[in-house]
Design a protein around this motif. Sequence first.
Motif, PDB file in Angstrom:
ATOM      1  N   GLU A 176      83.928  53.419  33.432  1.00 24.76           N
ATOM      2  CA  GLU A 176      83.725  52.524  34.575  1.00 24.76           C
ATOM      3  C   GLU A 176      84.407  53.007  35.853  1.00 24.76           C
ATOM      4  N   LEU A 177      85.126  54.114  35.815  1.00 18.69           N
ATOM      5  CA  LEU A 177      85.896  54.546  36.983  1.00 18.69           C
ATOM      6  C   LEU A 177      85.152  55.606  37.786  1.00 18.69           C
ATOM      7  N   GLY A 178      85.199  55.465  39.129  1.00 22.97           N
ATOM      8  CA  GLY A 178      84.642  56.454  40.036  1.00 22.97           C
ATOM      9  C   GLY A 178      85.739  57.131  40.838  1.00 22.97           C
ATOM     10  N   PHE A 179      85.345  57.812  41.932  1.00 24.34           N
ATOM     11  CA  PHE A 179      86.310  58.584  42.721  1.00 24.34           C
ATOM     12  C   PHE A 179      87.415  57.708  43.278  1.00 24.34           C
ATOM     13  N   TRP A 180      87.063  56.596  43.920  1.00 20.15           N
ATOM     14  CA  TRP A 180      88.084  55.779  44.579  1.00 20.15           C
ATOM     15  C   TRP A 180      89.041  55.167  43.564  1.00 20.15           C
ATOM     16  N   GLY A 181      88.511  54.759  42.417  1.00 19.95           N
ATOM     17  CA  GLY A 181      89.394  54.231  41.389  1.00 19.95           C
ATOM     18  C   GLY A 181      90.375  55.275  40.890  1.00 19.95           C
ATOM     19  N   LEU A 182      89.871  56.505  40.645  1.00 23.64           N
ATOM     20  CA  LEU A 182      90.744  57.585  40.168  1.00 23.64           C
ATOM     21  C   LEU A 182      91.727  58.028  41.241  1.00 23.64           C
ATOM     22  N   ALA A 183      91.246  58.174  42.489  1.00 23.88           N
ATOM     23  CA  ALA A 183      92.136  58.594  43.573  1.00 23.88           C
ATOM     24  C   ALA A 183      93.253  57.565  43.781  1.00 23.88           C
ATOM     25  N   GLY A 184      92.900  56.281  43.683  1.00 27.93           N
ATOM     26  CA  GLY A 184      93.908  55.234  43.817  1.00 27.93           C
ATOM     27  C   GLY A 184      94.925  55.289  42.695  1.00 27.93           C
ATOM     28  N   ILE A 185      94.463  55.571  41.480  1.00 29.13           N
ATOM     29  CA  ILE A 185      95.376  55.699  40.341  1.00 29.13           C
ATOM     30  C   ILE A 185      96.333  56.863  40.565  1.00 29.13           C
ATOM     31  N   GLY A 186      95.790  58.015  41.008  1.00 26.56           N
ATOM     32  CA  GLY A 186      96.635  59.189  41.243  1.00 26.56           C
ATOM     33  C   GLY A 186      97.650  58.954  42.345  1.00 26.56           C
ATOM     34  N   PHE A 187      97.189  58.415  43.478  1.00 28.53           N
ATOM     35  CA  PHE A 187      98.090  58.203  44.609  1.00 28.53           C
ATOM     36  C   PHE A 187      99.153  57.165  44.275  1.00 28.53           C
ATOM     37  N   SER A 188      98.742  56.082  43.638  1.00 31.25           N
ATOM     38  CA  SER A 188      99.700  55.021  43.319  1.00 31.25           C
ATOM     39  C   SER A 188     100.741  55.517  42.333  1.00 31.25           C
ATOM     40  N   ASN A 189     100.339  56.396  41.415  1.00 30.24           N
ATOM     41  CA  ASN A 189     101.297  56.913  40.440  1.00 30.24           C
ATOM     42  C   ASN A 189     102.260  57.901  41.078  1.00 30.24           C
ATOM     43  N   ILE A 190     101.811  58.621  42.107  1.00 28.09           N
ATOM     44  CA  ILE A 190     102.694  59.557  42.810  1.00 28.09           C
ATOM     45  C   ILE A 190     103.682  58.806  43.689  1.00 28.09           C
ATOM     46  N   VAL A 191     103.176  57.896  44.493  1.00 27.28           N
ATOM     47  CA  VAL A 191     104.019  57.218  45.486  1.00 27.28           C
ATOM     48  C   VAL A 191     104.598  55.947  44.873  1.00 27.28           C
ATOM     49  N   GLY A 192     105.731  56.104  44.222  1.00 23.23           N
ATOM     50  CA  GLY A 192     106.427  54.967  43.651  1.00 23.23           C
ATOM     51  C   GLY A 192     107.820  54.883  44.215  1.00 23.23           C
ATOM     52  N   SER A 193     108.811  54.872  43.346  1.00 23.41           N
ATOM     53  CA  SER A 193     110.196  54.802  43.816  1.00 23.41           C
ATOM     54  C   SER A 193     110.621  56.085  44.507  1.00 23.41           C
ATOM     55  N   GLY A 194     109.846  57.170  44.320  1.00 20.21           N
ATOM     56  CA  GLY A 194     110.218  58.446  44.927  1.00 20.21           C
ATOM     57  C   GLY A 194     110.389  58.373  46.430  1.00 20.21           C
ATOM     58  N   TRP A 195     109.483  57.671  47.109  1.00 21.33           N
ATOM     59  CA  TRP A 195     109.570  57.654  48.571  1.00 21.33           C
ATOM     60  C   TRP A 195     110.758  56.830  49.053  1.00 21.33           C
ATOM     61  N   LEU A 196     111.273  55.952  48.230  1.00 22.14           N
ATOM     62  CA  LEU A 196     112.415  55.137  48.616  1.00 22.14           C
ATOM     63  C   LEU A 196     113.747  55.864  48.470  1.00 22.14           C
ATOM     64  N   PHE A 197     113.815  56.842  47.558  1.00 27.72           N
ATOM     65  CA  PHE A 197     115.092  57.470  47.236  1.00 27.72           C
ATOM     66  C   PHE A 197     115.116  58.987  47.418  1.00 27.72           C
ATOM     67  N   ALA A 198     114.003  59.667  47.157  1.00 33.66           N
ATOM     68  CA  ALA A 198     114.028  61.123  47.044  1.00 33.66           C
ATOM     69  C   ALA A 198     114.426  61.821  48.334  1.00 33.66           C
TER      70      ALA A 198
END
Length: 515
Positions: free
Chosen positions: A4-26
Amino acid sequence: MRRELGFWGLAGIGFSNIVGSGWLFAAMYAAQTAGPASLLSWIGAGLLCTLVALVMIELGASRPEGGGTVRWPLQASGPLVGTLVGWSVLLSVGGTAAEISAIMQYAAHYLPSLYNGHTLTASGLAVAAGLSILLTVLNWFAVKLFAQLNNLISVFKIVVPVVTVIALIASGWHSGRLTDHGGFAPYGYVACLTALAGGGIVYSVNGFQAPLDFSGETRNPRRTIPAAVLTGIGLAVVMYLALQVAYLFSVPESLLGGGWKGVSFDSPFGQLAIILNLHWLSSLLYADAVLSPGGSAYVGVAIDARHTYALAKNGTIPRYFMKVNERFGVPRRALAVNLVVIVVFLLPFGGWQDIVSVMGDMYLLIYAASAVAVAVFRTEPGGRMAGWVPGLRYIAPVSFVVATEFVYWSGWSDLRLALPLVLAGLLVFVAMRRTGRGGRPLRAELRTGAWLVVYLGVLTALSWLGTFEGSGRLPAPYDSLTVAAVALGVFFWAVRSGVGYRTATRPAAPTTAGA
């Protein structure tokens, strides 16, 4: 599972998984480790992660499967390698606790009783466990609903960092930061390598592989997976670079008397906003401090479930956890066992950096094993490779070396715990054999997977000998060069073993009667 997943669903999953607590602390941890030269670390991480991603993109496009990053090592290198990699992934389920820990650190701004400055308090642990349960419940239903909710979260996760960068640069710009306070590389350029893992940079970009674990639920994996993965990496690296620049140029001069190592915040960007009298930004950041890592934890719980489903399919854990809910297409039993692991992992570790360093080291083994898998599969006639990545013959060994260096650069203090923990997976393998799950003779299985055991043992020894928090008996840069040489040798050994395994286990071609 449902496609059921297309490009936007996958891209959102990838981006959301990358940008987590890392941007707050790294940004702060990277500056403490490498100073302004941390900018080079982000660029390097982006390039190196792209190189590793190309190998995994080829696998995801060619062999789409739920939890593929766990399945491919078993298929290419046999039960011993599959068990050790699967065991490391099972342990890295606790990496989701890193996101939950980050939420607790920021929530402590309003509720100090949650966090004592180093570890979660009893009340903090209770709240963290409650949040883990909530994230599991939100993953309980169809993957399409999960993707739609995640896309909404991703939009917010883009807007807040962009606003943060603009506001900090506009309000607190200090010129000369690239040359003052010890220069561009006050701790030497070798610190750029340390910052890749120890500073949280590799972990912060690490989520790029997320779409691959949903390849079995993708409508057109050959077309959408490559674009989704590369889009996630590109957007994230640009954002992290901008955040690092904003941090470097907005820290007040009064805090830099002891150099970049002496600048420490419990909540870096939130406290910088208060210092610069940007109270509205501080309020926005503390709200996002819950939503941003919470979004990554939301995706992490979903990925963990696919991994556990794949581990059950591999036979590493009981096949009971392979059950998929017929109505929603979600592996609910896998979600439940992961919830227990996440809560347990919140117990011994308190700080965000402690968790991400150890868990990042464990998960990086998937990258190395995937490089071996793609090299093994491409040697087979009709090996079902998509051919999306040109030059794979040369990219695969380089990717293996890069993944190995990522692990080595993490430092002895982390590897002395992480690598022995992975080797403890040998006990899991022996237990599986004792319960009768083995196929080929034990000696044959040990011979096929011996490369990974030797690889982990030698890497542990080199880490102790080297300059990344080790004894320094093997000086830089010869330590990293030695690691690269060893990795290259192990790669070709691993591929040869994998090809032999695939040949030995390939079903015999049917014979024609009377031929």
